[in-house]
Scaffold this active site. Structure first.
Site, mmCIF file in Angstrom:
data_model
loop_
_atom_site.group_PDB
_atom_site.id
_atom_site.type_symbol
_atom_site.label_atom_id
_atom_site.label_comp_id
_atom_site.label_asym_id
_atom_site.label_seq_id
_atom_site.Cartn_x
_atom_site.Cartn_y
_atom_site.Cartn_z
ATOM 1 N N ASP A 111 54.614 34.751 -21.178
ATOM 2 C CA ASP A 111 55.030 33.230 -20.911
ATOM 3 C C ASP A 111 56.434 33.456 -20.447
ATOM 4 O OD1 ASP A 111 55.909 30.737 -20.888
ATOM 5 O OD2 ASP A 111 54.890 30.213 -23.073
ATOM 6 N N HIS B 193 58.687 31.384 -20.795
ATOM 7 C CA HIS B 193 59.536 30.705 -21.799
ATOM 8 C C HIS B 193 59.390 31.215 -23.159
ATOM 9 C CE1 HIS B 193 58.351 28.014 -18.455
ATOM 10 N NE2 HIS B 193 59.780 27.804 -18.419
ATOM 11 N N ASP C 208 59.560 29.218 -25.985
ATOM 12 C CA ASP C 208 58.794 28.238 -26.850
ATOM 13 C C ASP C 208 59.401 28.143 -28.272
ATOM 14 O OD1 ASP C 208 57.405 27.298 -24.589
ATOM 15 O OD2 ASP C 208 55.661 28.491 -24.835
#
Length: 300
Positions: A123, A125, A127
């Site tokens: 990813d 990000h 999260d």
């Protein structure tokens, strides 16, 4: 890897504020996912889509800065139950998103089976936000934190237990956009992160070899959570939160091929495909190609 695959669509777009990602599961099916899996020798049981209700008003925050909390909880509880049943039946759960908030339900359903589950979070990000740290209140920026037992109880306790995973069993790959509080948590807890700096410097093969060896030594199952925004927007334009400077399509294929070779992945989800923002279904087709490589597809 287990080639008995149960596929679950989750047409969820309530974890963020850009409509269209709810069509992601349909776009991946349209791009030939079932046929691609069958060509790799998989027996595929498509369980259809989890029902996603619609609130009277979208993007409404509660007092804890969480948008559409009740609906997100309901969908993830349904997903957790479905995934748990798939795992108990001895099949491989493959979840199609939908925004990344669905990882809350996926991990809640999968982690029942394992004493020491690992997670590869592929990813752009981290999260790792909560309602207290999130600039937006979008729950798709919180699923990894929730799975670690951090956040609102109605989210962290989905499945009836927490945490689903521990910080030392997580590997984040492809990160290039982290909020200040996420960086602080990563550094304090020693979460293993391979940013784009490490990928550029050392190459994807070295990063994946290191990540796989790290998880193989300590886990009894590994879940792959792949957000298509990990790829650079030129390779995956149809995502809600694109960040320039990501992995290439070929680099990500290599990562999937290496995971297939080592056969460590026991469940997977592919999320954040948004056909409204896409170009000729390019992102869904990329996702299908990556899934094929994860399940052992080869040129020769």
């Amino acid at each position: 890897m287990n080639k008995m695959v149960s596929m679950i669509g989750v047409p969820m777009d309530l974890g963020q504020n850009r409509r269209g990602v709810d069509m992601g599961p349909s776009a991946m099916r349209y791009a030939g996912l079932v046929e691609r899996l069958q060509e790799t020798g998989c027996s595929v049981n498509d369980l259809g889509d989890i029902e996603v209700g619609r609130p009277e008003a979208l993007d409404v925050k509660n007092a804890d800065n969480l948008k559409d909390l009740e609906e997100v909880v309901t969908v993830n509880e349904r997903l957790a139950d479905t995934v748990k049943n798939v795992v108990q039946a001895g099949r491989f759960p493959l979840i199609l998103g939908g925004d990344h908030s669905i990882a809350i339900g996926t991990l809640a359903g999968v982690a029942h089976k394992y004493n020491n589950m690992g997670v590869i979070w592929y990813d752009a990000h981290g999260d790792l936000n909560t309602g207290a740290t999130s600039p937006s209140g979008n729950i798709h920026g919180m699923p990894l934190a929730v799975s670690l037992g951090i956040g609102h109880p109605s989210l962290t306790e989905i499945g009836g237990y927490k945490p689903k995973v521990t910080p030392d069993n997580i590997v984040i790959i492809g990160a290039r956009s982290l909020d200040p509080e996420e960086r602080e948590y990563i550094q304090a807890q020693g979460v293993r992160v391979y940013t784009m700096h490490e990928i550029d410097r050392d190459g994807m093969a070295a990063v994946m070899n290191d990540a796989i060896a790290f998880l193989e030594a300590k886990t009894d199952g590994v879940h792959l959570s792949l957000d298509l925004d990990a790829l650079d927007p030129q390779h995956a334009p149809g995502v809600g939160t694109p960040v320039v400077g990501g992995t290439t399509y070929r680099e990500t294929h290599l990562a999937m091929e290496m995971l297939a070779h080592r056969q460590i992945i026991t469940s997977a989800e592919f999320v954040e495909v948004n056909p409204i923002l896409d170009v000729r279904n390019q992102t869904a087709e990329a996702a299908v190609g990556l899934i094929g490589s994860l399940f052992g597809e080869k040129l020769l």
